[in-house]
Design a protein around this motif. Structure first.
Motif, short mmCIF file in Angstrom:
data_model
loop_
_atom_site.label_atom_id
_atom_site.label_comp_id
_atom_site.label_asym_id
_atom_site.label_seq_id
_atom_site.Cartn_x
_atom_site.Cartn_y
_atom_site.Cartn_z
N SER A 242 43.21 6.47 13.31
CA SER A 242 42.59 6.79 14.61
C SER A 242 43.05 5.82 15.69
CB SER A 242 41.06 6.74 14.47
OG SER A 242 40.64 5.41 14.23
N ALA A 243 42.62 6.08 16.92
CA ALA A 243 43.04 5.27 18.07
C ALA A 243 42.67 3.80 17.89
CB ALA A 243 42.40 5.83 19.35
N SER B 9 45.52 24.68 20.54
CA SER B 9 44.86 24.34 19.26
C SER B 9 45.50 23.09 18.64
CB SER B 9 44.96 25.51 18.28
OG SER B 9 44.36 26.67 18.81
N ASP B 10 46.81 22.97 18.74
CA ASP B 10 47.50 21.78 18.24
C ASP B 10 47.02 20.53 18.97
OD1 ASP B 10 48.99 23.32 16.53
OD2 ASP B 10 50.77 23.37 17.79
N ALA C 20 41.37 15.45 17.93
CA ALA C 20 40.26 15.34 16.99
C ALA C 20 40.54 14.29 15.93
CB ALA C 20 39.99 16.70 16.33
N GLN C 21 41.81 14.16 15.53
CA GLN C 21 42.17 13.13 14.55
C GLN C 21 42.32 11.76 15.20
OE1 GLN C 21 45.13 14.36 11.41
NE2 GLN C 21 45.37 16.15 12.73
N LEU C 22 42.82 11.73 16.41
CA LEU C 22 43.02 10.46 17.11
C LEU C 22 41.69 9.87 17.57
CD1 LEU C 22 45.25 8.55 18.32
CD2 LEU C 22 45.00 9.85 20.45
N VAL C 23 40.79 10.73 18.07
CA VAL C 23 39.49 10.29 18.59
C VAL C 23 38.42 10.72 17.60
CG1 VAL C 23 37.96 10.32 20.59
CG2 VAL C 23 40.41 10.63 20.91
N ARG D 209 36.04 17.24 17.77
CA ARG D 209 35.82 17.61 16.36
C ARG D 209 35.21 19.00 16.25
NH1 ARG D 209 33.42 12.56 15.80
NH2 ARG D 209 31.42 13.56 15.41
N ASP D 210 34.23 19.29 17.11
CA ASP D 210 33.54 20.58 17.05
C ASP D 210 34.46 21.73 17.41
OD1 ASP D 210 31.27 19.27 16.30
OD2 ASP D 210 30.20 19.50 18.20
N VAL D 211 35.29 21.55 18.45
CA VAL D 211 36.21 22.61 18.86
C VAL D 211 37.25 22.87 17.76
CG1 VAL D 211 37.94 23.30 20.57
CG2 VAL D 211 35.88 22.09 21.31
N ASP D 212 37.57 21.84 17.00
CA ASP D 212 38.61 21.95 15.98
C ASP D 212 38.13 22.59 14.67
OD1 ASP D 212 41.34 21.36 15.18
OD2 ASP D 212 40.51 19.83 13.86
#
Length: 419
Positions: free
Chosen positions: A239-240, A303-304, A310-313, A344-347
């Motif tokens: 993550s960041a 989406s990408d 989502a993975q970074l934050v 995270r939720d959008v993903d």
């Protein structure tokens, strides 16, 4: 003797129809697995557009106002009401084929819904474009205008753009030939200018299906600059906050020309375009991602982007890193909402078959950057000894004490040697 069950099956199959025609369909009911995590993000609050939410008791209040706008549009129009309605009647089979759901309206009912809604949208955009908004219930109250504008970009709340343009072009045929009169696409671009950070000019009318699609078009890079797509998982292992511990620097990508998707990584610096994250960000992101799931299953660039962030934050600490770097401007309200949770939720429940090749390369490079032996040790030191002010102070004190002890030992040895 013929089997009765077989006859019933045969009769049933004769009436069978596909769920929707792939080539024509462009307006979708959001899939249940995606929709269930946030019903409100896909449901209009004030105004229904098109048949999918028509008749919702919560939205009845605006029906009279839509008809008032429609009446005003007809007064502007060069074409008669009969000609305008006939235009929609001729297009009714094509309109019905645009929806993924079976429309439980008769031909006449659907024509009335589409006609009123198209006229409402045209007059709304005209009022915004001409700034003739005094004493208007939508424009005189900011919260109403915002809600109506929000409703207009929801995937389930759309009419096909080709119908709106047909009505518009028929209504203003002579004025459009002069060149000074705005096209409908010009009105739409003006109305949704907030999303047009790249200053996109009017796209060809047949390339945009509806307003959700138009917002996606604003966000995408120009077609000649869109990255290739490759198979393989988009996996960012760190993550960041973890990457910063390993020595990575974050900067705003100022060369993105307004495209939020334009990420760059080189020489230990990850550049990400500035983005404002507020209470409405989740809504427009969710609806564009849902559109990509249904309509662009192999070209899901937004989406990408969501998946990468989502993975970074992943935690609030990660969000703070990007906020401090001025990459994210957070205007999110509420104790139960955070930037990290939003992405995270959008993903969630998103299915993909390929990825932006640039993002795949960036993930590989970032993982290699972190896993370099020197950086791994630096990250471990920072995590174990410098995570809080007290740990930092204690670690520095310990290092100073160790150095003093070494110096004292060396001095003692030198003194013994000389004596």
């Amino acid at each position: 003797m013929e089997n009765d069950v077989a006859k019933e099956v045969e009769a049933m199959l004769e009436k069978a129809q596909p769920l929707f025609t792939t080539k024509s369909c462009c307006i979708y009911k959001v899939p249940h697995q995606i929709r269930q995590s946030s019903e409100d993000a896909y449901t209009p609050v004030l105004v229904s557009i098109g048949p999918l939410h028509h008749g919702n008791s919560r939205l009845v209040t605006m029906e009279g106002h839509k008809q008032f706008y429609c009446q005003h549009f007809i007064q502007r129009s060069e074409a008669s009401l009969t000609d305008l309605v006939s235009c929609v009647q001729q297009l009714e089979p094509q309109i019905r084929a645009c929806y993924s759901e079976k429309i439980e309206l008769t031909v006449d009912e659907l024509v009335k819904v589409i006609f009123i809604d198209c006229c409402f949208v045209i007059d709304l955009f005209f009022r915004d474009y001409e700034r003739t908004t005094e004493d208007d219930v939508i424009f005189s109250k900011d919260w109403v205008w915002n809600r109506v504008s929000d409703d207009l970009i929801l995937l389930e709340n759309q009419v096909p753009l080709f119908v709106v343009e047909k009505i518009y072009n028929l209504a203003f045929a002579s004025r459009l030939h002069g060149g000074g009169f705005p096209s409908f696409m010009r009105l739409a671009i003006s109305y949704f200018s907030y999303f047009n950070k790249q200053g996109v000019l009017a796209p060809t009318s047949n390339s945009i299906a509806h307003f959700t699609d138009l917002i996606r078009y604003f966000i995408l890079p120009p077609s000649h600059k869109r990255p290739l797509r490759n198979d393989g998982p988009l996996v960012l292992g760190h993550s960041a906050f973890e990457l910063v511990e390993a020595g990575l620097k974050f900067q705003v990508n100022k060369s993105s020309h307004g495209c939020i998707l334009d990420l760059e990584f080189e020489h230990g610096i990850l550049k990400i375009p500035h983005i404002i994250v507020d209470d409405f960000t989740e809504v427009w992101l969710r609806n564009i991602v849902a559109l990509e799931q249904c309509h662009y299953p192999r070209h899901h660039y937004i989406s990408d982007y969501v998946n990468f962030l989502a993975q970074l934050v992943n935690t609030n600490k990660d969000a703070d890193v990007l906020i401090k770097a001025r990459i994210i401007q957070s205007n999110v309200s509420g104790h139960d909402t955070s930037v990290a949770k939003l992405f995270r939720d959008v993903d969630k429940n998103i299915i993909v078959v390929n990825h932006n090749a640039n993002y795949l390369q960036i993930c590989n490079d970032l993982n290699a950057f972190y896993e370099h032996p020197c950086r791994t040790k630096i990250a471990t030191l920072r995590r174990d000894y410098f995570t809080t002010p007290w740990k930092t102070a204690a670690s520095i004190a310990g290092i100073v004490l160790l150095l003093l002890t070494v110096i004292q030992t060396v001095c003692s040895i030198l003194q013994l040697i000389h004596s």
